[in-house]
Design a protein around this motif. Structure first.
Motif, PDB file in Angstrom:
ATOM      1  N   ALA A  85      -1.048 -34.019  20.137  1.00 29.13           N
ATOM      2  CA  ALA A  85      -1.814 -33.207  21.086  1.00 29.13           C
ATOM      3  C   ALA A  85      -1.849 -31.749  20.664  1.00 29.13           C
ATOM      4  N   THR A  86      -0.746 -31.250  20.115  1.00 35.65           N
ATOM      5  CA  THR A  86      -0.702 -29.867  19.653  1.00 35.65           C
ATOM      6  C   THR A  86      -1.671 -29.644  18.495  1.00 35.65           C
ATOM      7  N   LYS A  87      -1.772 -30.637  17.611  1.00 32.21           N
ATOM      8  CA  LYS A  87      -2.734 -30.530  16.509  1.00 32.21           C
ATOM      9  C   LYS A  87      -4.160 -30.437  17.048  1.00 32.21           C
ATOM     10  N   LYS A  88      -4.459 -31.257  18.053  1.00 30.20           N
ATOM     11  CA  LYS A  88      -5.802 -31.220  18.639  1.00 30.20           C
ATOM     12  C   LYS A  88      -6.069 -29.898  19.347  1.00 30.20           C
ATOM     13  N   ALA A  89      -5.000 -29.290  19.865  1.00 25.58           N
ATOM     14  CA  ALA A  89      -5.160 -28.045  20.621  1.00 25.58           C
ATOM     15  C   ALA A  89      -5.215 -26.814  19.725  1.00 25.58           C
ATOM     16  N   MET A  90      -4.903 -26.945  18.441  1.00 27.76           N
ATOM     17  CA  MET A  90      -4.846 -25.776  17.569  1.00 27.76           C
ATOM     18  C   MET A  90      -6.165 -25.009  17.492  1.00 27.76           C
ATOM     19  N   PRO A  91      -7.338 -25.673  17.394  1.00 21.81           N
ATOM     20  CA  PRO A  91      -8.583 -24.878  17.408  1.00 21.81           C
ATOM     21  C   PRO A  91      -8.735 -24.047  18.676  1.00 21.81           C
ATOM     22  N   LEU A  92      -8.263 -24.577  19.808  1.00 23.39           N
ATOM     23  CA  LEU A  92      -8.328 -23.828  21.057  1.00 23.39           C
ATOM     24  C   LEU A  92      -7.428 -22.599  21.001  1.00 23.39           C
ATOM     25  N   ILE A  93      -6.235 -22.769  20.450  1.00 25.49           N
ATOM     26  CA  ILE A  93      -5.291 -21.651  20.358  1.00 25.49           C
ATOM     27  C   ILE A  93      -5.832 -20.581  19.413  1.00 25.49           C
ATOM     28  N   TYR A  94      -6.333 -20.999  18.245  1.00 24.37           N
ATOM     29  CA  TYR A  94      -6.887 -20.028  17.307  1.00 24.37           C
ATOM     30  C   TYR A  94      -8.046 -19.268  17.943  1.00 24.37           C
ATOM     31  N   GLY A  95      -8.941 -20.003  18.596  1.00 19.95           N
ATOM     32  CA  GLY A  95     -10.091 -19.357  19.217  1.00 19.95           C
ATOM     33  C   GLY A  95      -9.699 -18.405  20.330  1.00 19.95           C
ATOM     34  N   ALA A  96      -8.744 -18.835  21.164  1.00 20.99           N
ATOM     35  CA  ALA A  96      -8.291 -17.972  22.258  1.00 20.99           C
ATOM     36  C   ALA A  96      -7.635 -16.706  21.715  1.00 20.99           C
ATOM     37  N   ALA A  97      -6.897 -16.832  20.606  1.00 17.58           N
ATOM     38  CA  ALA A  97      -6.247 -15.658  20.010  1.00 17.58           C
ATOM     39  C   ALA A  97      -7.283 -14.657  19.510  1.00 17.58           C
ATOM     40  N   VAL A  98      -8.345 -15.152  18.870  1.00 14.83           N
ATOM     41  CA  VAL A  98      -9.394 -14.267  18.381  1.00 14.83           C
ATOM     42  C   VAL A  98     -10.108 -13.593  19.553  1.00 14.83           C
ATOM     43  N   MET A  99     -10.369 -14.351  20.612  1.00 20.68           N
ATOM     44  CA  MET A  99     -11.033 -13.778  21.780  1.00 20.68           C
ATOM     45  C   MET A  99     -10.161 -12.707  22.432  1.00 20.68           C
ATOM     46  N   THR A 100      -8.871 -12.945  22.494  1.00 18.26           N
ATOM     47  CA  THR A 100      -7.957 -11.956  23.051  1.00 18.26           C
ATOM     48  C   THR A 100      -7.942 -10.688  22.210  1.00 18.26           C
ATOM     49  N   ALA A 101      -7.979 -10.856  20.881  1.00 18.59           N
ATOM     50  CA  ALA A 101      -8.029  -9.678  20.005  1.00 18.59           C
ATOM     51  C   ALA A 101      -9.329  -8.900  20.208  1.00 18.59           C
ATOM     52  N   CYS A 102     -10.441  -9.616  20.352  1.00 19.12           N
ATOM     53  CA  CYS A 102     -11.716  -8.937  20.603  1.00 19.12           C
ATOM     54  C   CYS A 102     -11.687  -8.187  21.928  1.00 19.12           C
ATOM     55  N   ALA A 103     -11.088  -8.804  22.945  1.00 19.80           N
ATOM     56  CA  ALA A 103     -10.966  -8.139  24.244  1.00 19.80           C
ATOM     57  C   ALA A 103     -10.156  -6.859  24.122  1.00 19.80           C
ATOM     58  N   ALA A 104      -9.077  -6.902  23.335  1.00 21.17           N
ATOM     59  CA  ALA A 104      -8.243  -5.713  23.162  1.00 21.17           C
ATOM     60  C   ALA A 104      -8.997  -4.600  22.451  1.00 21.17           C
TER      61      ALA A 104
END
Length: 328
Positions: free
Chosen positions: A261-280
């Protein structure tokens, strides 16, 4: 079976594999290239049989060279980092969000329902707002967005734009990580953090809307809200994917189900991290700027940019990567 018999039996398959590899190495278009991964796996098995049965150095070296050539072709995307990054952003991330649409709406409901409820409640009764923000939180909101404060006062005494960017990176990533990591508690931690942030952010927005200067607040958050809040929801999706694997592992052991499940969730984590950086970046270098160098009202510019970014997010998650997914 002798070495010669083994070689004669598999010669046609090896020749086809070598033909495909030669064509791909030369950049030629050739039919049947989709069979290369299967032929590669078969060749790896043949190579292991040659070694186990000691069919000789000559045959072993020949198959080993073919395996190396095929490996470089099949896994070359791992060497092209930028190609992988572009594919992740353009195809894998939005496609994964669409695939997990049930989790998207669940996490959105858990966050947005308390948020909107608190914004509405603040217009009628501030008791709930006071209990959530406390006197110190309300005083901070009034200092930041009270009266006729210009946009540049959206963060008094917080230092330079770069320092604010660093602060927002630390703060937002901490929130997203808490939401994601809460999934290890069978998803309950994720739901709690989403609900809590919905309450707290909704209380702050409702208080500013009812007591402070609404324009100062909404124009400040308009630019970065699409990245920050959507990234928060997507972090919740990744956490819930882990939590569901713990609750319903299927035929797999729970530890193995959690890993998958963590492997499947990795694209979500990567994407959320990039979005958070853009927000900052936006929050640090755009949201609090007075924009005196632009014609017209700064508020209008803030709202316009915020509306365009929300629209782009909707279009991106609805349509990005669909053609590539259909082709695959």
């Amino acid at each position: 079976m002798t070495s010669g018999e083994f070689e004669n039996r598999n010669a046609a398959r090896w020749a086809e594999y070598e033909r495909l590899v030669d064509a791909m190495e030369r950049g030629q278009e050739i039919g049947g290239v989709e069979r290369l991964p299967q032929r590669f796996r078969e060749l790896c098995l043949d190579h292991s049989l040659v070694q186990a049965r000691m069919y000789g150095i000559r045959l072993g070296e020949r198959l080993n060279a073919l395996v190396i050539r095929g490996y470089k072709l099949i896994y070359r995307s791992r060497r092209h980092g930028w190609e992988s990054v572009v594919r992740m952003a353009a195809v894998t991330f939005p496609a994964t969000v669409r695939k997990e649409w049930r989790l998207f709406w669940l996490c959105s409901a858990v966050f947005w329902i308390p948020f909107l409820l608190l914004v509405w409640v603040a217009k009628h009764d501030l008791t709930w707002i006071q209990s959530i923000l406390g006197s110190q939180g309300m005083a901070q909101m009034e200092e930041m967005y009270g009266g006729d404060s210009p946009l540049a006062k959206g963060r008094p005494g917080m230092g330079s734009d770069f320092m604010m960017f660093c602060f927002y990176i630390q703060h937002n990533i901490g929130i997203d990580f808490s939401i994601f990591a809460g999934g290890i508690l069978a998803g309950l931690g994720t739901l709690f953090y989403l609900f809590f942030n919905g309450l707290h952010i909704g209380a702050a927005a409702g208080y500013c809307n009812a007591v402070c200067n609404p324009q100062a607040f909404w124009s400040f958050v308009a630019g970065h809200s699409s990245f920050e809040l959507t990234g928060m929801v997507i972090s919740g999706m990744a956490g819930m994917r882990m939590g569901l694997a713990i609750l319903w592992p299927g035929r797999l052991p729970r530890v193995r189900a959690l890993v998958e499940a963590t492997k499947k969730a990795m694209p979500l984590i990567y994407g959320a991290a990039v979005m958070t950086a853009c927000a900052a970046v936006l929050e640090g270098f755009w949201s609090a700027q007075p924009l005196t160098w632009l014609p017209g009202s700064a508020y209008a510019w803030k709202y316009s940019v915020g509306a365009v970014l929300w629209l782009l997010h909707i279009v991106y998650f609805l349509f990005a990567g669909r053609r590539a997914g259909d082709a695959a």
